[in-house]
Design a protein around this motif. Structure first.
Motif, PDB file in Angstrom:
ATOM      1  N   ALA A  17      -2.436  10.851   8.487  1.00 18.55           N
ATOM      2  CA  ALA A  17      -2.679   9.596   8.973  1.00 18.55           C
ATOM      3  C   ALA A  17      -3.251   8.781   8.067  1.00 18.55           C
ATOM      4  O   ALA A  17      -3.498   7.472   8.500  1.00 18.55           O
ATOM      5  CB  ALA A  17      -3.468  10.064  10.208  1.00 18.55           C
ATOM      6  N   GLU A  18      -3.468   9.193   6.907  1.00 16.12           N
ATOM      7  CA  GLU A  18      -4.386   8.016   5.994  1.00 16.12           C
ATOM      8  C   GLU A  18      -3.704   6.826   5.733  1.00 16.12           C
ATOM      9  O   GLU A  18      -4.196   5.506   5.771  1.00 16.12           O
ATOM     10  CB  GLU A  18      -4.669   8.836   4.801  1.00 16.12           C
ATOM     11  N   PRO A  19      -2.444   6.675   5.814  1.00 18.77           N
ATOM     12  CA  PRO A  19      -1.651   5.394   5.558  1.00 18.77           C
ATOM     13  C   PRO A  19      -1.727   4.447   6.799  1.00 18.77           C
ATOM     14  O   PRO A  19      -1.745   3.055   6.449  1.00 18.77           O
ATOM     15  CB  PRO A  19       0.016   5.692   5.286  1.00 18.77           C
ATOM     16  N   MET A  20      -2.131   5.093   7.955  1.00 17.21           N
ATOM     17  CA  MET A  20      -2.549   4.011   8.940  1.00 17.21           C
ATOM     18  C   MET A  20      -3.756   3.337   8.883  1.00 17.21           C
ATOM     19  O   MET A  20      -3.834   2.170   9.543  1.00 17.21           O
ATOM     20  CB  MET A  20      -2.499   4.993  10.316  1.00 17.21           C
ATOM     21  N   ARG A  46       8.658   5.097   7.209  1.00 19.64           N
ATOM     22  CA  ARG A  46       9.678   4.814   6.785  1.00 19.64           C
ATOM     23  C   ARG A  46       9.970   3.393   6.838  1.00 19.64           C
ATOM     24  O   ARG A  46      10.546   2.708   6.057  1.00 19.64           O
ATOM     25  CB  ARG A  46      10.975   5.443   7.501  1.00 19.64           C
ATOM     26  N   ARG A  47       9.542   2.768   8.088  1.00 20.55           N
ATOM     27  CA  ARG A  47       9.550   1.215   8.277  1.00 20.55           C
ATOM     28  C   ARG A  47       8.693   0.660   7.318  1.00 20.55           C
ATOM     29  O   ARG A  47       8.966  -0.552   6.748  1.00 20.55           O
ATOM     30  CB  ARG A  47       9.230   0.965   9.610  1.00 20.55           C
ATOM     31  N   PHE A  48       7.596   1.355   6.705  1.00 15.31           N
ATOM     32  CA  PHE A  48       6.579   0.703   5.880  1.00 15.31           C
ATOM     33  C   PHE A  48       7.069   0.902   4.518  1.00 15.31           C
ATOM     34  O   PHE A  48       6.103   0.344   3.535  1.00 15.31           O
ATOM     35  CB  PHE A  48       5.289   1.160   6.298  1.00 15.31           C
ATOM     36  N   GLY A  49       7.955   1.616   4.338  1.00 10.67           N
ATOM     37  CA  GLY A  49       8.496   1.992   2.698  1.00 10.67           C
ATOM     38  C   GLY A  49       7.872   3.056   2.134  1.00 10.67           C
ATOM     39  O   GLY A  49       7.767   3.563   0.792  1.00 10.67           O
ATOM     40  N   VAL A 101       0.905  -1.312  -0.020  1.00 10.87           N
ATOM     41  CA  VAL A 101       0.003   0.170   0.164  1.00 10.87           C
ATOM     42  C   VAL A 101       0.632   1.236  -0.026  1.00 10.87           C
ATOM     43  O   VAL A 101       0.356   2.348  -0.381  1.00 10.87           O
ATOM     44  CB  VAL A 101      -1.148  -0.063   1.107  1.00 10.87           C
ATOM     45  N   ASP A 102       2.087   1.212   0.313  1.00 13.74           N
ATOM     46  CA  ASP A 102       2.877   2.260   0.272  1.00 13.74           C
ATOM     47  C   ASP A 102       3.009   3.027  -1.019  1.00 13.74           C
ATOM     48  O   ASP A 102       3.069   4.199  -0.904  1.00 13.74           O
ATOM     49  CB  ASP A 102       4.399   1.910   0.909  1.00 13.74           C
ATOM     50  N   ARG A 151       4.369   7.922  -6.474  1.00 16.12           N
ATOM     51  CA  ARG A 151       4.718   6.851  -7.526  1.00 16.12           C
ATOM     52  C   ARG A 151       3.341   6.304  -8.191  1.00 16.12           C
ATOM     53  O   ARG A 151       3.522   5.468  -9.021  1.00 16.12           O
ATOM     54  CB  ARG A 151       5.389   5.730  -6.588  1.00 16.12           C
ATOM     55  N   CYS A 152       2.324   7.088  -7.884  1.00 21.01           N
ATOM     56  CA  CYS A 152       1.087   6.705  -8.637  1.00 21.01           C
ATOM     57  C   CYS A 152       0.274   8.280  -8.811  1.00 21.01           C
ATOM     58  O   CYS A 152       0.363   9.018  -7.865  1.00 21.01           O
ATOM     59  CB  CYS A 152       0.267   5.590  -8.235  1.00 21.01           C
ATOM     60  N   SER A 153      -0.783   8.247  -9.611  1.00 21.18           N
ATOM     61  CA  SER A 153      -1.436   9.407  -9.794  1.00 21.18           C
ATOM     62  C   SER A 153      -2.550   9.686  -8.604  1.00 21.18           C
ATOM     63  O   SER A 153      -2.998  10.754  -8.742  1.00 21.18           O
ATOM     64  CB  SER A 153      -2.254   9.550 -10.985  1.00 21.18           C
ATOM     65  N   TRP A 154      -2.795   8.881  -7.861  1.00 19.24           N
ATOM     66  CA  TRP A 154      -3.741   8.905  -6.815  1.00 19.24           C
ATOM     67  C   TRP A 154      -3.865  10.179  -6.116  1.00 19.24           C
ATOM     68  O   TRP A 154      -4.893  10.935  -6.035  1.00 19.24           O
ATOM     69  CB  TRP A 154      -4.184   7.787  -6.142  1.00 19.24           C
TER      70      TRP A 154
END
Length: 626
Positions: free
Chosen positions: A292-295, A266-269, A248-249, A275-278
């Motif tokens: 906080a969305e990546p969580m 950083r640990r998650f990449g 998902v990173d 890297r994409c257009s979203w």
């Protein structure tokens, strides 16, 4: 990511003892499959004495290696293309037209890059093999293969980006076997459903409601939206689907240096570069605006396919990492055990044990079993033993001094917690499944080209490992809740005769494989291995099958070959083992919409190659593999 050292500094000396002990047992006639060495990085063809190859249960004619634009199966079998990207899932949906793609059309069509497949019988509670619900993951999009002109991910327009987003998630569709032996989609089924990155969902379990989950779109840390990056999955005994959110990173971008989650990201990449257009068109995926969305991703999501109005649940008790999938086993005491791999180089293997008990006659109670329990990471020893280490707040190093202030923090920072506990860094643990006949657990370890000689250990026996291995774990007395298991390597993949490989000595020139990824078991307990990366070794990806016990243990035979550029994902049998569903992902990969390596499955000049689900059957009927 920092490279982690071998878990056993005295590995070579212990290995020598194990070799000596095994040779002694062989000399006494006490060897056999259960004594195969699991920590040896030598060529088995010279290390094991030849055995007499018995007839066995896998009597199909082996398919030859090859690399061409077509899908091929063993002689005597046939493969039907059941559903492809863009096919209608509902009545009155416009036919697929690659030149007329819109978000609204894609929301009613089968998504892109199908991966995991789950089949659950209809009606609920039956074991029917002729009617059921097919649930399929859509892991990611290959935009250069989707749109005319072959645009890069970063060059997509807003409308193309919205099509791309809508092509992610999952498809649920009813299928039925017809009188002529062909399967058909039931387009007017009330069960049919698309689940996308916009579908309302809920966080459940120990991390639900954590302040770390508060975002512009989730003001309570419980309500959330959507799933994407869905790789492998699992089907629970109560008929729900588990889907793992993996890489998902890559969907995020934006500077997160000021975020409180910098260490986690950083640990998650995560990276500040898009890297994409979203995130270019939607602030939801821009960490500058919604940090906080990546969580909210990196979880296992549970979906009830029998209730199209149900809200999918993100089961935080299973931890946050790059889940390849999750597979559930009911222990003898009715505790539920779920296994999952973190699919990245030097990441870990995990196990979850429920606090509650499975109730065969109470489906409603089972629907919350994955919300409370204990998550463990695995540490392997060179003597063939392994230990499950509990990830529990307040125990060992999982304390405020190390940044953990609650069990929610442990679930949100699983990788950090496993680091501190000393889990064994693995060679990309992907699918993890329990053999329904023997109760042993099998882990597909795909590869790890970054492992150095100094980092070689028992379950990861090669430096610069480009072909992977299959790990077998045995719970004592069949108890999957035990703290300690035994392990050994079933096979070490790579070209036949290559140094470091480990197969049955009678393997044919077509029996060797590379990069095991997904797997399935038939009703006899035979292991079916799907690969992702064999093309780098000069052969097409596909499916190989082997027995796991007896004289034909690790005697892999090729059964299916994918079209050029594709990987094979999600093998799944119907209960009667007479139908084998398979995902053919990214056919023509590495080429372009306008000039593809293959135009499978349509072979029409006006259509690009399309990821598809196929169903393999035996001509005249019968068990797959016979």
């Amino acid at each position: 990511m920092p490279q982690k050292s071998s878990s056993s500094p005295d590995f070579q000396s212990v290995l020598a003892v194990r070799l000596s002990r095994r040779d002694t047992l062989k000399g006494l006639g006490l060897g056999g499959a259960t004594m195969m060495l699991g920590a040896c990085s030598i060529n088995t063809s010279s290390a094991l004495a030849p055995v007499n190859k018995a007839q066995g249960s896998l009597t199909f004619t082996e398919l030859a290696h090859g690399l061409d634009p077509y899908l091929s199966v063993s002689p005597g079998y046939q493969a039907q293309v059941l559903v492809s990207w863009g096919d209608a899932l509902f009545p009155n949906t416009p036919a697929f037209d690659p030149n007329m793609q819109t978000e609204q059309r894609q929301l009613k069509q089968f998504g892109y890059n199908n991966d995991f497949i789950g089949f659950v019988s209809l009606p609920l509670g039956s074991s029917a093999s002729d009617r059921g619900l097919l649930v399929v993951n859509h892991e990611y999009c290959s935009s250069e293969m989707m749109f005319p002109g072959s645009p890069s991910e970063m060059a997509l327009s807003e409308e193309q980006t919205n099509v791309n987003i809508a092509a992610h998630g999952l498809s649920v569709v009813e299928i039925a076997l017809q009188a002529d032996g062909q399967w058909q989609l039931v387009l007017n089924s009330p069960y049919n459903r698309r689940i996308t990155p916009h579908t309302p969902m809920q966080m459940t379990g120990p991390a639900a409601g954590s302040r770390r989950l508060f975002t512009r779109y989730s003001t309570d840390g419980i309500q959330t939206r959507g799933t994407y990056g869905n790789c492998a999955g699992g089907v629970t005994p109560w008929g729900t689907i588990l889907t793992g959110e993996e890489n998902v990173d890559g969907f995020f971008g934006g500077d997160f240096s000021a975020s409180n989650e910098g260490e986690n990201y950083r640990r998650f990449g995560m990276a500040s570069d898009f890297r994409c257009s979203w995130g270019l068109h939607h602030e939801r995926w821009d960490m500058r605006h919604n940090p906080a969305e990546p969580m909210h991703v990196g979880w296992v999501v549970e979906i009830d396919p029998y209730d199209p109005q149900s809200v999918p649940k993100k089961r935080t008790a299973l931890g946050r990492f790059k889940h390849e999938g999750a597979n559930v086993f009911v222990n003898a005491d009715n505790k539920v055990v779920a296994y999952s791999g973190d699919d990245q180089q030097f990441e870990y293997l995990y196990r979850f044990i429920s606090k509650g008990y499975y109730q065969p006659d109470n489906r409603q109670a089972n629907l919350s079993l994955l919300d409370e329990g204990t998550l463990y990471c695995a540490r392997f020893a060179a003597d063939g033993s392994m230990q499950w280490l509990p990830l529990v707040f307040g125990q060992g190093p999982l304390t405020p001094e190390n940044g953990f202030h609650s069990q929610a923090d442990v679930q949100l920072d699983c990788r950090k917690a496993a680091d501190l506990l000393g889990a064994t860094p693995m060679d990309r643990p992907e699918d993890v499944e329990v053999n329904p006949v023997t109760g042993q657990v099998y882990v597909m370890l795909t590869n790890n080209s970054r492992r150095t000689e100094a980092q070689v250990d028992g379950p990861n026996p090669r430096a610069e490992n480009r072909a992977g291995q299959v790990l077998e774990m045995t719970p004592p007395g069949g108890d999957h809740c035990a703290e300690q298991f035994n392990w050994e390597l079933l096979l070490v993949a790579g070209k036949k005769g290559q140094a470091g490989t480990q197969y049955h000595p009678d393997i044919s020139e077509n029996g060797w494989l590379a990069c095991p990824d997904n797997c399935a078991f038939d009703s006899l307990g035979n292991l079916w291995i799907a690969t992702d990366g064999a093309e780098s070794a000069g052969i097409a990806d596909g499916i190989w099958a082997t027995e796991v016990n007896g004289p034909n243990r690790a005697l892999t035979k090729r059964f299916l070959r994918t079209p050029q550029g594709a990987e094979l994902c999600g093998p799944f049998f119907t209960p009667d083992t007479q139908n084998l569903f398979c995902s053919v992902q990214h056919p023509g990969g590495g080429s372009s919409f306008d000039n593809p390596k293959t135009r499978w499955p349509d072979f029409s000049d006006d259509l690009p190659p399309r990821p598809s689900v196929v169903v393999v059957t035996k001509q005249g009927g019968g068990r797959i593999g016979s």
